[in-house]
Scaffold this active site. Sequence first.
Site, PDB file in Angstrom:
ATOM      1  N   LYS A 291      44.645  41.134  30.970  1.00  0.00           N
ATOM      2  CA  LYS A 291      44.471  39.761  31.475  1.00  0.00           C
ATOM      3  C   LYS A 291      43.014  39.326  31.420  1.00  0.00           C
ATOM      4  CE  LYS A 291      46.161  40.156  35.634  1.00  0.00           C
ATOM      5  NZ  LYS A 291      46.650  41.531  35.647  1.00  0.00           N
TER       6      LYS A 291
ATOM      7  N   ARG B 117      49.712  36.268  43.118  1.00  0.00           N
ATOM      8  CA  ARG B 117      50.215  37.620  42.950  1.00  0.00           C
ATOM      9  C   ARG B 117      51.417  37.906  43.829  1.00  0.00           C
ATOM     10  NH1 ARG B 117      45.439  40.207  40.687  1.00  0.00           N
ATOM     11  NH2 ARG B 117      45.856  42.386  40.282  1.00  0.00           N
TER      12      ARG B 117
ATOM     13  N   ARG C  83      39.198  52.100  30.776  1.00  0.00           N
ATOM     14  CA  ARG C  83      38.489  50.811  30.899  1.00  0.00           C
ATOM     15  C   ARG C  83      37.083  51.001  31.465  1.00  0.00           C
ATOM     16  NH1 ARG C  83      41.501  45.892  33.617  1.00  0.00           N
ATOM     17  NH2 ARG C  83      41.742  47.196  35.450  1.00  0.00           N
TER      18      ARG C  83
ATOM     19  N   ARG D  15      35.651  50.978  37.279  1.00  0.00           N
ATOM     20  CA  ARG D  15      35.942  50.344  38.559  1.00  0.00           C
ATOM     21  C   ARG D  15      36.489  51.361  39.556  1.00  0.00           C
ATOM     22  NH1 ARG D  15      39.559  45.149  37.292  1.00  0.00           N
ATOM     23  NH2 ARG D  15      40.831  46.127  38.889  1.00  0.00           N
TER      24      ARG D  15
ATOM     25  N   ARG E 284      48.946  50.179  42.391  1.00  0.00           N
ATOM     26  CA  ARG E 284      48.834  48.788  41.943  1.00  0.00           C
ATOM     27  C   ARG E 284      50.062  48.387  41.127  1.00  0.00           C
ATOM     28  NH1 ARG E 284      43.270  49.402  39.184  1.00  0.00           N
ATOM     29  NH2 ARG E 284      43.640  47.348  38.293  1.00  0.00           N
TER      30      ARG E 284
HETATM   31  P1  ADP Z   1      43.998  44.049  37.842  1.00  0.00           P
HETATM   32  O1  ADP Z   1      44.703  42.817  37.358  1.00  0.00           O
HETATM   33  O2  ADP Z   1      43.636  44.974  36.724  1.00  0.00           O
HETATM   34  O3  ADP Z   1      44.699  44.713  38.978  1.00  0.00           O
HETATM   35  P2  ADP Z   1      42.072  42.464  39.318  1.00  0.00           P
HETATM   36  O4  ADP Z   1      40.609  42.470  39.144  1.00  0.00           O
HETATM   37  O5  ADP Z   1      42.819  41.215  39.037  1.00  0.00           O
HETATM   38  O6  ADP Z   1      42.585  43.653  38.427  1.00  0.00           O
HETATM   39  O7  ADP Z   1      42.433  42.878  40.824  1.00  0.00           O
HETATM   40  C1  ADP Z   1      41.889  44.018  41.444  1.00  0.00           C
HETATM   41  C2  ADP Z   1      42.324  44.065  42.904  1.00  0.00           C
HETATM   42  O8  ADP Z   1      41.839  42.890  43.595  1.00  0.00           O
HETATM   43  C3  ADP Z   1      43.822  44.058  43.165  1.00  0.00           C
HETATM   44  O9  ADP Z   1      44.397  45.339  43.063  1.00  0.00           O
HETATM   45  C4  ADP Z   1      43.855  43.504  44.610  1.00  0.00           C
HETATM   46  O10 ADP Z   1      43.486  44.489  45.552  1.00  0.00           O
HETATM   47  C5  ADP Z   1      42.753  42.464  44.601  1.00  0.00           C
HETATM   48  N1  ADP Z   1      43.297  41.135  44.216  1.00  0.00           N
HETATM   49  C6  ADP Z   1      43.035  40.443  43.079  1.00  0.00           C
HETATM   50  N2  ADP Z   1      43.715  39.283  43.055  1.00  0.00           N
HETATM   51  C7  ADP Z   1      44.432  39.230  44.215  1.00  0.00           C
HETATM   52  C8  ADP Z   1      45.349  38.304  44.771  1.00  0.00           C
HETATM   53  N3  ADP Z   1      45.708  37.182  44.139  1.00  0.00           N
HETATM   54  N4  ADP Z   1      45.884  38.593  45.996  1.00  0.00           N
HETATM   55  C9  ADP Z   1      45.550  39.690  46.652  1.00  0.00           C
HETATM   56  N5  ADP Z   1      44.714  40.628  46.176  1.00  0.00           N
HETATM   57  C10 ADP Z   1      44.160  40.412  44.962  1.00  0.00           C
END
Ligand code: ADP
Length: 225
Positions: A13, A88, A127, A161, A172
Amino acid sequence: MRIILIGPPGAGKGTQAVRLAAHLSIQHISTGDLFREHIDERTELGRNARTHMRAGLLVPDEVTTGVVKERLARPDTERGFLLDGFPRNLAQAQALAGILVDSKLRLDVVLGLDISEDQVVRRIAGRRLCRQDREHIFHVDYSPPDVAGVCDLCGGELYQRGDDRETTVRKRLEVYRTETAPVVDHYRSQGLLTTIAAHGSVQEVLHRALDAIGQGQADAAGTSN
Ligand code: ADP
């Protein structure tokens, strides 16, 4: 154009979001990046977010929707935006619908990225992000930097990360299945969803994405790296 990019962690993404947003001249809004900025700046919100992120859990909805609402209120989103990592869960999808109604805006398309869980785990384990600019994303096998550990684009140090370790990744994925997959179904039933396969090279996926959102004729070569 107003787009949501949705798919499991590791589907690419972030990688695609940067390229699509540049190509379409719209803002890339990543909730994960917004939280990581708060963590770096050691804000209260960042401390709260970090606890959930490290455990592979979602950051609470009030916090997340507050951050998104504030971000969408900035004038640079007038030309459009691409949401990466939000909504999400269904509560966030409802909150977004409310924000859009209030601003008299509509979504154009929800682009789903489809990928197997095995591949997700492989992608995430390799990554690496740049410390100077998190939009510079590499993979030790699939898109390695010229010099190991160094960003090709700006010379920054590459790092893994904190939530990219395997146990957190499994959590996740589970959160994705239970909380985010219903959001995909919700947008499908609204007729907004278009899904593409997320396997193949960055360029292949980008072309597929542009085709899927009706922007495929334009030359995407300028946004490669
Ligand atoms: P990925 O899509 O690879 O999981 P992100 O950077 O989008 O990576 O998200 C990393 C973390 O940030 C998620 O596992 C969550 O803990 C938090 N996060 C990101 N977006 C949201 C969201 N919309 N609602 C709640 N937590 C979020």
